[in-house]
Design a protein around this motif. Structure first.
Motif: not given
Ligand SMILES: *Cc1c(COP(=O)(O)O)cnc(C)c1O
Length: 396
Positions: A66, A96, A338, A340, A342
């Motif tokens: 990341n 991500l 997710s 998050a 996405l």
């Protein structure tokens, strides 16, 4: 492979240094830490070991990926070429970051095939992440050349290949950034930990800032520091770094033992006509954490895996059925929910990801077995293992 097999007084002493000072944080507390800077010391020793200008230690190999994507500015709208055979973290990191993973075929190096990468490039391709799987290397010279020609960012996932080299140069130092993992089952371990290395001062600066909420690390008073970039917390603790430091100092011994074991097992299997070896572009640089071999077809590979298990030969992986390392079993892509946000707009169809057409890779992984090489095996264990393997594989 796993460094945890050889924990000893060296690790205990390093951890004790940290506990004695009570300073578990890698920044500041200059007086209280009594000269112990475990993360910093690891970084300078690791960079020197690899011949890299800069190293930043972080909380995991996944975090390192990341951090590398963020430092290289890869994100929303970008396509990133990845192999379908890797630990799933490589692909998760791309998703991500808001980018779109694009799968290219592997070849019998078990790593990205440079010619196949060329075939999936589009005007949106921004980066390529080769993964040096199972201790050995991708055709990194050809991938460097390809990325130069197409002006692509090259990030190496060397999480499984610490200590590996290609033509004398450390894996992880060919790209803009190289990522390493020191999780609990890797060649050297911090318990949890990872690192990025780079030859570029600007990428290093972005990496350490991003890993620490953008702190510029420019002065002693942490509270007064500037935060020039957006970031998050990918910091490693001094305790984890201390374990890693002791392990790093054992790396040469680990590699020597793995190479010796691997050669003995290869010799034992020399008379098994059905067995061919994974291609290694530079055999001298193999870190020898795994012995990977191919059978002529999937049916024989499945039979070999079952018969090896029945003969008590443990530590063997038939990756095609493995939940974590091959695309076909990443079922969570099918139902991806997710927490998050996405990149739904650039990637409307996650199920499509898992259904990517990679018939060459399917064929290769369907024929491949990898055996993890352990440090705890005695010479007698190795000889008996070689005999049992040869008995199974000679008849496949
Ligand atoms: C282990 C691994 C990672 C992730 O590392 P962690 O430290 O477990 O987060 C990423 N890529 C590959 C190829 C790995 O094997």
């Amino acid at each position: 492979m796993p460094g945890f097999e050889i924990f000893g007084d060296e690790e205990r002493r390093q951890v004790q240094d940290v506990l004695d000072t009570g300073v578990l944080f890698r920044y500041g507390f200059d007086a209280a830490r009594k000269g112990h800077w475990k993360a910093k010391t690891f970084e300078s020793e690791f960079a020197a070991r690899l011949g890299a200008a800069h190293c930043h230690l972080c909380s995991s190999g996944s975090a390192a990926l990341n951090v590398a994507l963020a430092a290289c500015g890869v994100g929303y709208g970008d396509e990133v070429v990845v192999p379908p055979f890797t630990f799933v973290a490589t692909v998760e990191a791309v998703l991500l970051a808001g980018a779109v993973p694009v799968f290219a075929e592997i070849d019998e190096t078990l790593c990205l095939d440079p010619r196949a990468v060329e075939q999936v490039l589009t005007p949106r391709t921004r980066a390529v992440i080769p993964v040096h799987m199972c201790g050995s290397m991708a055709r990194i010279d050809a991938l460097v050349d390809l990325c130069r020609r197409h002006r692509l960012v090259l990030i190496e996932d060397a999480c499984q290949a610490v200590g590996g080299t290609f033509q004398g140069r450390a894996l992880g130092t060919f790209g803009s950034m190289g990522c390493f993992s020191f999780d609990s089952v890797k060649t050297i371990t911090c318990g949890e930990g990872g690192a990025v290395v780079t030859g570029h001062a600007d990428l290093y600066r972005l990496a350490h800032q991003f890993s620490d909420h953008g702190h510029d690390h420019a002065q002693a008073d942490r509270g007064a520091e500037g935060h020039p970039v957006l970031g998050m917390n990918c910091r490693i603790s001094e305790l984890n770094a201390a374990v890693g430091l002791a392990q790093l100092r054992k790396l040469d011994g680990i590699l020597a033992r793995q190479r010796e074991t691997k050669q003995a097992l290869k010799d034992a299997l020399a008379a098994c006509p059905a067995v061919t070896w994974r291609q290694v572009p530079d055999p001298e640089g193999d870190s020898a954490t795994f012995l990977s071999f191919l059978l002529p077809d999937e049916e024989r590979a499945r039979r070999a895996a079952a018969n090896l298990a029945a003969a008590g030969v443990d530590s063997c992986f038939f990756w095609y059925d493995n939940n974590w390392h091959y695309l076909r079993r990443w079922d969570h892509f099918r139902t991806l929910q997710s927490p998050a946000r996405l990149p739904q707009t650039t990637l409307p169809n996650f199920a499509g990801l898992q259904e990517a057409r990679v018939p060459v890779s399917d064929g290769i992984i369907g024929r491949t077995i990898s055996m993890q090489i352990k440090l705890s095996w005695s010479d007698t264990d190795i000889a008996s293992r070689g005999e049992r393997m040869a008995a199974v594989l000679a008849k496949i």
